[in-house]
Design a protein around this motif. Sequence first.
Motif, PDB file in Angstrom:
ATOM      1  N   GLU A 124       0.818  -1.205   0.000  1.00 56.87           N
ATOM      2  CA  GLU A 124       0.000   0.000   0.000  1.00 56.87           C
ATOM      3  C   GLU A 124       0.857   1.263   0.000  1.00 56.87           C
ATOM      4  O   GLU A 124       1.918   1.299   0.611  1.00 56.87           O
ATOM      5  CB  GLU A 124      -0.926   0.021   1.229  1.00 56.87           C
ATOM      6  CG  GLU A 124      -1.948  -1.101   1.244  1.00 56.87           C
ATOM      7  CD  GLU A 124      -2.891  -0.994   2.420  1.00 56.87           C
ATOM      8  OE1 GLU A 124      -2.940   0.080   3.051  1.00 56.87           O
ATOM      9  OE2 GLU A 124      -3.580  -1.992   2.716  1.00 56.87           O
ATOM     10  N   ALA A 125       0.356   2.284  -0.692  1.00 54.31           N
ATOM     11  CA  ALA A 125       1.054   3.567  -0.724  1.00 54.31           C
ATOM     12  C   ALA A 125       0.691   4.387   0.512  1.00 54.31           C
ATOM     13  O   ALA A 125      -0.316   4.138   1.168  1.00 54.31           O
ATOM     14  CB  ALA A 125       0.663   4.332  -1.983  1.00 54.31           C
ATOM     15  N   ARG A 126       1.516   5.373   0.818  1.00 54.38           N
ATOM     16  CA  ARG A 126       1.209   6.288   1.909  1.00 54.38           C
ATOM     17  C   ARG A 126       1.591   7.697   1.480  1.00 54.38           C
ATOM     18  O   ARG A 126       2.410   7.882   0.565  1.00 54.38           O
ATOM     19  CB  ARG A 126       1.942   5.894   3.197  1.00 54.38           C
ATOM     20  CG  ARG A 126       3.442   5.757   3.063  1.00 54.38           C
ATOM     21  CD  ARG A 126       4.048   5.041   4.266  1.00 54.38           C
ATOM     22  NE  ARG A 126       5.463   4.746   4.088  1.00 54.38           N
ATOM     23  CZ  ARG A 126       6.454   5.494   4.553  1.00 54.38           C
ATOM     24  NH1 ARG A 126       6.178   6.595   5.241  1.00 54.38           N
ATOM     25  NH2 ARG A 126       7.708   5.162   4.364  1.00 54.38           N
ATOM     26  N   ILE A 127       1.012   8.693   2.130  1.00 57.52           N
ATOM     27  CA  ILE A 127       1.294  10.081   1.783  1.00 57.52           C
ATOM     28  C   ILE A 127       1.646  10.876   3.033  1.00 57.52           C
ATOM     29  O   ILE A 127       1.267  10.504   4.138  1.00 57.52           O
ATOM     30  CB  ILE A 127       0.103  10.751   1.062  1.00 57.52           C
ATOM     31  CG1 ILE A 127      -1.134  10.789   1.981  1.00 57.52           C
ATOM     32  CG2 ILE A 127      -0.207  10.043  -0.240  1.00 57.52           C
ATOM     33  CD1 ILE A 127      -2.292  11.593   1.414  1.00 57.52           C
ATOM     34  N   ARG A 128       2.382  11.950   2.835  1.00 58.33           N
ATOM     35  CA  ARG A 128       2.670  12.880   3.928  1.00 58.33           C
ATOM     36  C   ARG A 128       2.725  14.286   3.348  1.00 58.33           C
ATOM     37  O   ARG A 128       3.198  14.500   2.224  1.00 58.33           O
ATOM     38  CB  ARG A 128       3.986  12.541   4.636  1.00 58.33           C
ATOM     39  CG  ARG A 128       5.242  12.805   3.829  1.00 58.33           C
ATOM     40  CD  ARG A 128       6.491  12.446   4.607  1.00 58.33           C
ATOM     41  NE  ARG A 128       7.707  12.749   3.846  1.00 58.33           N
ATOM     42  CZ  ARG A 128       8.396  13.883   3.952  1.00 58.33           C
ATOM     43  NH1 ARG A 128       7.972  14.829   4.798  1.00 58.33           N
ATOM     44  NH2 ARG A 128       9.479  14.086   3.239  1.00 58.33           N
ATOM     45  N   GLU A 129       2.228  15.238   4.117  1.00 54.44           N
ATOM     46  CA  GLU A 129       2.208  16.622   3.645  1.00 54.44           C
ATOM     47  C   GLU A 129       3.585  17.240   3.778  1.00 54.44           C
ATOM     48  O   GLU A 129       4.270  17.081   4.789  1.00 54.44           O
ATOM     49  CB  GLU A 129       1.188  17.434   4.428  1.00 54.44           C
ATOM     50  CG  GLU A 129       1.013  18.851   3.896  1.00 54.44           C
ATOM     51  CD  GLU A 129      -0.093  19.620   4.596  1.00 54.44           C
ATOM     52  OE1 GLU A 129      -0.250  20.829   4.313  1.00 54.44           O
ATOM     53  OE2 GLU A 129      -0.801  19.010   5.433  1.00 54.44           O
ATOM     54  N   SER A 166       4.005   1.839  -2.971  1.00 56.45           N
ATOM     55  CA  SER A 166       4.266   0.540  -2.350  1.00 56.45           C
ATOM     56  C   SER A 166       5.553  -0.043  -2.898  1.00 56.45           C
ATOM     57  O   SER A 166       6.012   0.308  -3.990  1.00 56.45           O
ATOM     58  CB  SER A 166       3.101  -0.417  -2.626  1.00 56.45           C
ATOM     59  OG  SER A 166       3.077  -0.790  -3.998  1.00 56.45           O
ATOM     60  N   ARG A 167       6.148  -0.959  -2.154  1.00 58.39           N
ATOM     61  CA  ARG A 167       7.376  -1.600  -2.621  1.00 58.39           C
ATOM     62  C   ARG A 167       7.143  -2.362  -3.913  1.00 58.39           C
ATOM     63  O   ARG A 167       8.005  -2.407  -4.786  1.00 58.39           O
ATOM     64  CB  ARG A 167       7.892  -2.552  -1.542  1.00 58.39           C
ATOM     65  CG  ARG A 167       8.399  -1.852  -0.305  1.00 58.39           C
ATOM     66  CD  ARG A 167       8.902  -2.856   0.699  1.00 58.39           C
ATOM     67  NE  ARG A 167       9.236  -2.220   1.960  1.00 58.39           N
ATOM     68  CZ  ARG A 167       9.561  -2.878   3.055  1.00 58.39           C
ATOM     69  NH1 ARG A 167       9.586  -4.196   3.044  1.00 58.39           N
ATOM     70  NH2 ARG A 167       9.854  -2.240   4.171  1.00 58.39           N
ATOM     71  N   ARG A 172       8.222  -2.853  -9.705  1.00 58.10           N
ATOM     72  CA  ARG A 172       7.774  -2.961 -11.097  1.00 58.10           C
ATOM     73  C   ARG A 172       8.360  -1.850 -11.943  1.00 58.10           C
ATOM     74  O   ARG A 172       8.793  -2.088 -13.087  1.00 58.10           O
ATOM     75  CB  ARG A 172       6.241  -2.911 -11.161  1.00 58.10           C
ATOM     76  CG  ARG A 172       5.527  -4.113 -10.572  1.00 58.10           C
ATOM     77  CD  ARG A 172       4.067  -4.148 -11.005  1.00 58.10           C
ATOM     78  NE  ARG A 172       3.351  -2.941 -10.611  1.00 58.10           N
ATOM     79  CZ  ARG A 172       2.665  -2.818  -9.494  1.00 58.10           C
ATOM     80  NH1 ARG A 172       2.620  -3.822  -8.622  1.00 58.10           N
ATOM     81  NH2 ARG A 172       2.013  -1.695  -9.214  1.00 58.10           N
ATOM     82  N   ARG A 173       8.385  -0.639 -11.398  1.00 57.89           N
ATOM     83  CA  ARG A 173       8.948   0.489 -12.149  1.00 57.89           C
ATOM     84  C   ARG A 173      10.441   0.289 -12.400  1.00 57.89           C
ATOM     85  O   ARG A 173      10.961   0.528 -13.500  1.00 57.89           O
ATOM     86  CB  ARG A 173       8.684   1.792 -11.379  1.00 57.89           C
ATOM     87  CG  ARG A 173       8.889   3.078 -12.189  1.00 57.89           C
ATOM     88  CD  ARG A 173      10.334   3.574 -12.140  1.00 57.89           C
ATOM     89  NE  ARG A 173      10.764   3.818 -10.788  1.00 57.89           N
ATOM     90  CZ  ARG A 173      10.684   5.004 -10.187  1.00 57.89           C
ATOM     91  NH1 ARG A 173      10.190   6.029 -10.815  1.00 57.89           N
ATOM     92  NH2 ARG A 173      11.143   5.147  -8.953  1.00 57.89           N
TER      93      ARG A 173
END
Length: 303
Positions: A124-129, A166-167, A172-173
């Motif tokens: 899962e991705a996460r975000i921070r301001e 996510s890892r 994949r990238r």
Amino acid sequence: MRSLVTTMSNWRSSSSSSSTQPAQIAVQDLCEICGKKPKFIDKGVKHPYCSRTCARKGQGPTPAGCILQGCHATGKPAFANFCSEAHAKEAVRRGTILGCDNCNTQPRTVGDLCIACDRVARTEARIRELDADGTIFKNLRSQFLSEWESNDATPTIEKVYEITASRDARARRDAYRAKYRGAEEIRTFHSSQCICNLGYKNLALCTFKSCGICCIAKSAFKDLAFGASFNTGRFGDGIYSYRNPALADRFSTSSISSPFRAMLACDAIIEPGKAPAEDETETPIFSLTADAILPVYIILYTK
């Protein structure tokens, strides 16, 4: 007569063997240090020692105490060497240990994350301001405004969220980029509808299938709004982004109650010889697969 003697002899041997068997089992169940008390059993697991005192005398690793000051219980690796989750959180609250960069309630154990958040980060991705006075925010704002080519009024960036993919998505990238030696990575912009008040009333990525910005940020372009897996355009089915953010702005739709418009700043991998010229600002950047483009920032702006 001989048969009777043989039978009696076998009986004595069997009787002697069976009488010693319980004693042998009992010895095996005794503490390996003192040999007097039974081995300690906790949740179905039999330990080699009867107590912490004997464990300290053993040749194995000495159990460490809970690292929260004032606690004398045994620390556990599952709780970052605290005795419990409650004491781990208490240490973070007191400021005696750094908290997880994501939840900020559990101690850091895997890089800047706690065990639970690290497990989630794999999928899962996460975000921070970002801090508006920080270097990353200022550099992104400068790039956004310098690339904006439109007769409309110049936008104002209000907030920026950094996306940590996510890892799995990053792997994949990286695998895609490794296939093309000499590939170029460029900054592009992509927009979609954002219906969740992100950055205004909602401070996290939402779960609405119709929210394109959050769907893309969480899936790294694997899932677009309404479950779509690609855009349709002049180059066929794929993902379209733009060097000029004003062109991406045409596809931005925000919640009625939010004052912000939302846009994704992306890193797109361009195969050798396929990058458009610098002056071709109207030409979209076409990514055939989601592995070729990664969302890295969510920009919230007003016009």
